[in-house]
Write an enzyme that holds these catalytic residues in place. Structure first.
Site, PDB file in Angstrom:
ATOM      1  N   GLN A 154       1.015  -1.210  -0.006  1.00 21.99           N
ATOM      2  CA  GLN A 154       0.113   0.096  -0.061  1.00 21.99           C
ATOM      3  C   GLN A 154       0.796   1.286   0.039  1.00 21.99           C
ATOM      4  OE1 GLN A 154      -1.688   2.848   0.026  1.00 21.99           O
ATOM      5  NE2 GLN A 154      -1.479   2.811   2.321  1.00 21.99           N
ATOM      6  N   TYR A 178       2.339   4.727   7.263  1.00 22.95           N
ATOM      7  CA  TYR A 178       3.030   4.205   6.027  1.00 22.95           C
ATOM      8  C   TYR A 178       4.583   4.311   6.470  1.00 22.95           C
ATOM      9  CZ  TYR A 178       5.455   4.663   1.480  1.00 22.95           C
ATOM     10  OH  TYR A 178       6.098   4.278   0.375  1.00 22.95           O
ATOM     11  N   SER A 212      11.432   4.176   2.145  1.00 29.42           N
ATOM     12  CA  SER A 212      10.666   5.557   1.449  1.00 29.42           C
ATOM     13  C   SER A 212      11.268   6.633   2.478  1.00 29.42           C
ATOM     14  CB  SER A 212       9.460   5.512   1.812  1.00 29.42           C
ATOM     15  OG  SER A 212       8.998   6.805   1.853  1.00 29.42           O
ATOM     16  N   GLU A 233       9.901   8.603   3.947  1.00 30.72           N
ATOM     17  CA  GLU A 233       8.745   8.882   5.006  1.00 30.72           C
ATOM     18  C   GLU A 233       9.285   8.289   6.562  1.00 30.72           C
ATOM     19  OE1 GLU A 233       5.922  10.536   5.376  1.00 30.72           O
ATOM     20  OE2 GLU A 233       5.853  11.259   3.212  1.00 30.72           O
TER      21      GLU A 233
HETATM   22  P1  NAP Z   1       2.414   1.595  -6.833  1.00 31.49           P
HETATM   23  O1  NAP Z   1       2.196   2.120  -8.373  1.00 31.49           O
HETATM   24  O2  NAP Z   1       1.209   1.868  -5.860  1.00 31.49           O
HETATM   25  O3  NAP Z   1       2.517   0.159  -6.919  1.00 31.49           O
HETATM   26  C1  NAP Z   1       2.206  -0.904  -5.832  1.00 31.49           C
HETATM   27  C2  NAP Z   1       2.333  -2.143  -6.296  1.00 31.49           C
HETATM   28  O4  NAP Z   1       2.175  -3.194  -5.266  1.00 31.49           O
HETATM   29  C3  NAP Z   1       1.289  -2.685  -7.444  1.00 31.49           C
HETATM   30  O5  NAP Z   1       1.576  -3.647  -8.240  1.00 31.49           O
HETATM   31  C4  NAP Z   1       0.149  -3.431  -6.325  1.00 31.49           C
HETATM   32  O6  NAP Z   1      -0.530  -4.235  -7.096  1.00 31.49           O
HETATM   33  C5  NAP Z   1       1.041  -4.157  -5.651  1.00 31.49           C
HETATM   34  N1  NAP Z   1       0.504  -4.575  -4.223  1.00 31.49           N
HETATM   35  C6  NAP Z   1      -0.066  -3.771  -3.433  1.00 31.49           C
HETATM   36  N2  NAP Z   1      -0.689  -4.607  -2.188  1.00 31.49           N
HETATM   37  C7  NAP Z   1      -0.277  -5.945  -2.758  1.00 31.49           C
HETATM   38  C8  NAP Z   1      -0.555  -7.132  -1.998  1.00 31.49           C
HETATM   39  N3  NAP Z   1      -1.114  -7.413  -0.982  1.00 31.49           N
HETATM   40  N4  NAP Z   1       0.047  -8.142  -2.498  1.00 31.49           N
HETATM   41  C9  NAP Z   1       0.488  -8.175  -3.957  1.00 31.49           C
HETATM   42  N5  NAP Z   1       0.802  -7.134  -4.601  1.00 31.49           N
HETATM   43  C10 NAP Z   1       0.486  -6.053  -3.901  1.00 31.49           C
HETATM   44  O7  NAP Z   1       3.840   1.996  -6.208  1.00 31.49           O
HETATM   45  P2  NAP Z   1       5.053   2.557  -6.776  1.00 31.49           P
HETATM   46  O8  NAP Z   1       5.019   3.860  -6.856  1.00 31.49           O
HETATM   47  O9  NAP Z   1       5.504   1.742  -7.988  1.00 31.49           O
HETATM   48  O10 NAP Z   1       6.248   2.216  -5.649  1.00 31.49           O
HETATM   49  C11 NAP Z   1       6.515   0.885  -5.365  1.00 31.49           C
HETATM   50  C12 NAP Z   1       7.266   0.710  -4.040  1.00 31.49           C
HETATM   51  O11 NAP Z   1       8.043   1.743  -3.570  1.00 31.49           O
HETATM   52  C13 NAP Z   1       6.306   0.862  -3.062  1.00 31.49           C
HETATM   53  O12 NAP Z   1       6.401  -0.117  -2.002  1.00 31.49           O
HETATM   54  C14 NAP Z   1       6.334   1.984  -2.450  1.00 31.49           C
HETATM   55  O13 NAP Z   1       5.571   2.412  -1.226  1.00 31.49           O
HETATM   56  C15 NAP Z   1       7.618   2.413  -2.514  1.00 31.49           C
HETATM   57  N6  NAP Z   1       8.040   3.855  -2.623  1.00 31.49           N
HETATM   58  C16 NAP Z   1       7.588   4.592  -3.811  1.00 31.49           C
HETATM   59  C17 NAP Z   1       8.126   5.767  -4.073  1.00 31.49           C
HETATM   60  C18 NAP Z   1       7.322   6.696  -5.067  1.00 31.49           C
HETATM   61  O14 NAP Z   1       7.583   8.009  -4.910  1.00 31.49           O
HETATM   62  N7  NAP Z   1       6.689   6.209  -5.941  1.00 31.49           N
HETATM   63  C19 NAP Z   1       8.840   6.521  -2.942  1.00 31.49           C
HETATM   64  C20 NAP Z   1       9.291   5.580  -1.930  1.00 31.49           C
HETATM   65  C21 NAP Z   1       9.000   4.559  -1.700  1.00 31.49           C
HETATM   66  P3  NAP Z   1      -1.992  -3.776  -8.038  1.00 31.49           P
HETATM   67  O15 NAP Z   1      -1.494  -3.159  -9.191  1.00 31.49           O
HETATM   68  O16 NAP Z   1      -2.707  -4.823  -7.896  1.00 31.49           O
HETATM   69  O17 NAP Z   1      -2.590  -2.595  -7.000  1.00 31.49           O
HETATM   70  P1  GDP Z   2       3.412  11.454  -0.631  1.00 31.89           P
HETATM   71  O1  GDP Z   2       4.733  12.143  -0.589  1.00 31.89           O
HETATM   72  O2  GDP Z   2       3.877   9.892  -0.752  1.00 31.89           O
HETATM   73  O3  GDP Z   2       2.647  11.387   0.296  1.00 31.89           O
HETATM   74  O4  GDP Z   2       2.831  11.741  -2.086  1.00 31.89           O
HETATM   75  P2  GDP Z   2       1.525  12.442  -2.499  1.00 31.89           P
HETATM   76  O5  GDP Z   2       1.659  12.832  -3.953  1.00 31.89           O
HETATM   77  O6  GDP Z   2       0.457  11.853  -2.048  1.00 31.89           O
HETATM   78  O7  GDP Z   2       1.411  13.824  -1.423  1.00 31.89           O
HETATM   79  C1  GDP Z   2       2.712  14.813  -1.662  1.00 31.89           C
HETATM   80  C2  GDP Z   2       2.162  15.938  -1.013  1.00 31.89           C
HETATM   81  O8  GDP Z   2       1.197  16.812  -1.598  1.00 31.89           O
HETATM   82  C3  GDP Z   2       1.489  15.840   0.813  1.00 31.89           C
HETATM   83  O9  GDP Z   2       2.227  16.807   1.384  1.00 31.89           O
HETATM   84  C4  GDP Z   2       0.133  16.009   0.541  1.00 31.89           C
HETATM   85  O10 GDP Z   2      -0.583  16.505   1.705  1.00 31.89           O
HETATM   86  C5  GDP Z   2       0.103  17.109  -0.490  1.00 31.89           C
HETATM   87  N1  GDP Z   2      -1.204  17.151  -1.209  1.00 31.89           N
HETATM   88  C6  GDP Z   2      -1.815  18.576  -1.321  1.00 31.89           C
HETATM   89  N2  GDP Z   2      -3.098  18.137  -1.868  1.00 31.89           N
HETATM   90  C7  GDP Z   2      -3.018  16.844  -2.295  1.00 31.89           C
HETATM   91  C8  GDP Z   2      -4.081  16.024  -2.889  1.00 31.89           C
HETATM   92  O11 GDP Z   2      -5.149  16.322  -3.354  1.00 31.89           O
HETATM   93  N3  GDP Z   2      -3.617  14.620  -3.028  1.00 31.89           N
HETATM   94  C9  GDP Z   2      -2.595  14.232  -2.563  1.00 31.89           C
HETATM   95  N4  GDP Z   2      -2.190  12.994  -2.731  1.00 31.89           N
HETATM   96  N5  GDP Z   2      -1.532  15.092  -1.958  1.00 31.89           N
HETATM   97  C10 GDP Z   2      -2.073  16.214  -1.890  1.00 31.89           C
END
Ligand code: NAP
Ligand code: GDP
Length: 328
Positions: free
Chosen positions: A90, A156, A132, A134
């Site tokens: 998630q 998270y 992350s 976070e």
């Molecule tokens: P995303 O687009 O939300 O993809 C998440 C993936 O996890 C999807 O393939 C989803 O499947 C799968 N998934 C979720 N719950 C699952 C479960 N219970 N069993 C099996 N698969 C499950 O996320 P992303 O942006 O590619 O990020 C990849 C990873 O990096 C995540 O762990 C995220 O928290 C971490 N991360 C991301 C960022 C960022 O900025 N993107 C930054 C730091 C860390 P479905 O397609 O079926 O939903």
């Molecule tokens: P995050 O850094 O993984 O939480 O990525 P997000 O894109 O969800 O959020 C980035 C920042 O945008 C956070 O500080 C949110 O509070 C801010 N934000 C402001 N408006 C929105 C909104 O409508 N949706 C989301 N997702 N974030 C928002």
């Protein structure tokens, strides 16, 4: 040399799709875990499955779920991958306040379960954990580096901090090859539609086309260190190519506000965001992380990795892609 075999959890997600492209280009056989949904959830990798040069034997999908680690164990025993990229979970910080147990189960306990499986596997495998920024929450110092103490401020971040620490513990205690890439926000046209950057790029495209008038957002003062997702997939691969496992910050080192992103995105299609953006309190979070900016110096030095795409180019390429998809 034998063909490298990767197992990717989260293959249908933003990062999983870019990583799969990269590994296929590098000659890997890629196995991906997909979960059952009431509708197909593979749109980000459909182009690879349809690509005749890839073939069903080089890209293999398996049903599974992080909530069913026995089946994942069975798969890993059968596949015996050389590298595991654990990206599933998630991934939405705001939603983690609404579904904290799912978030902590998938982002925390599932990592522990995978580490236990690897410990028992009896087969050398390298494990990448998608950590992350976070985990730092509200850090005392900026930019953060690999030594900055964890201080998460949402479920998270707490789950990711737990998992990052466990990777360190399994590395130090059992010699498991486990690495965390501590990634800051990375975006792309494949970013989920409820993340702020994609929400903005879609809205800019739709407003330009006359299909939408307003965009409701929460806190516009928040700042993030935004990079471009395909470049972060490259960093993931590089993290696992080293002889010794280690943790790395993956970031640009630059921060921008939501207003900066709005201005770049709307500006790229000659729109004034101030005429379209409204405030909606439901998008404001109970607690905000702040001061999140990563120092990628270690990744540059040891992995030879550097981010190339920054704002405003990132915002522009996302808006262009959303405009193109509206024309389809
Ligand atoms: P995303 O687009 O939300 O993809 C998440 C993936 O996890 C999807 O393939 C989803 O499947 C799968 N998934 C979720 N719950 C699952 C479960 N219970 N069993 C099996 N698969 C499950 O996320 P992303 O942006 O590619 O990020 C990849 C990873 O990096 C995540 O762990 C995220 O928290 C971490 N991360 C991301 C960022 C960022 O900025 N993107 C930054 C730091 C860390 P479905 O397609 O079926 O939903
Ligand atoms: P995050 O850094 O993984 O939480 O990525 P997000 O894109 O969800 O959020 C980035 C920042 O945008 C956070 O500080 C949110 O509070 C801010 N934000 C402001 N408006 C929105 C909104 O409508 N949706 C989301 N997702 N974030 C928002």
């Amino acid at each position: 040399m034998s063909t490298p075999v990767a197992f990717i959890t989260g293959i249908t997600g933003q990062d999983g799709s870019y990583l799969t492209e990269l590994l296929l280009q590098k000659g890997y056989v890629v196995h991906g875990l997909v979960r059952r949904a009431s509708m197909f959830n593979r749109s980000r990798i459909d182009h690879l499955r349809a690509d005749a040069t890839v073939g069903a034997e080089r890209l293999v999908l398996h049903y599974g779920d992080l909530n069913d680690l026995t089946s994942v164990r069975r798969l890993l025993r059968k596949i015996l991958p050389t590298e595991i990229y654990h990206l599933a979970g998630q991934s939405h910080v705001g939603l983690s306040f609404e579904i904290p147990e799912v978030t902590c189960g998938e982002n925390g306990m599932a990592v522990l379960g995978l580490l236990e499986i690897i410990r028992d596997l009896g087969h050398p495998v390298r494990f990448y954990h998608a950590a992350s920024s976070e985990i730092f929450g509200r850090p005392a110092q900026a930019p953060q580096d690999e030594q900055t103490p964890f201080n998460p401020v949402n479920p998270y971040g707490a789950a990711k901090a737990f998992a990052t620490q466990l990777c360190r513990i399994y590395r130090d205690s059992y010699g498991v090859y486990a690495c965390s890439g501590i990634a800051y926000n990375h975006e792309s046209p494949r970013r989920g539609e409820n993340f702020v950057t994609r929400k903005i790029s879609r809205a800019a495209a739709r407003i330009k086309r006359g299909e939408q008038r307003e965009l409701a957002l929460g806190n516009l003062d928040a700042r993030r260190d935004w990079g471009y997702a395909p470049e972060y997939a490259e960093a993931m691969w590089r993290v696992l190519q080293r002889d010794q496992p280690d943790d790395f910050i993956v970031a640009t080192g630059e921060t921008h506000s939501i207003e900066d992103f709005l201005s770049a995105a709307f500006g790229s299609v000659e729109l004034d965001w101030r005429k379209h953006v409204t405030f909606e309190s439901r998008f404001v979070r109970p607690a905000e992380a702040w001061n999140l900016s990563g120092n990628p110096a270690k990744a540059k030095k040891l992995l030879g990795w550097e981010p190339a795409t920054r704002l405003p180019r990132l915002a522009e390429l996302m808006v262009r892609a959303d405009l193109a998809s509206l024309s389809d």
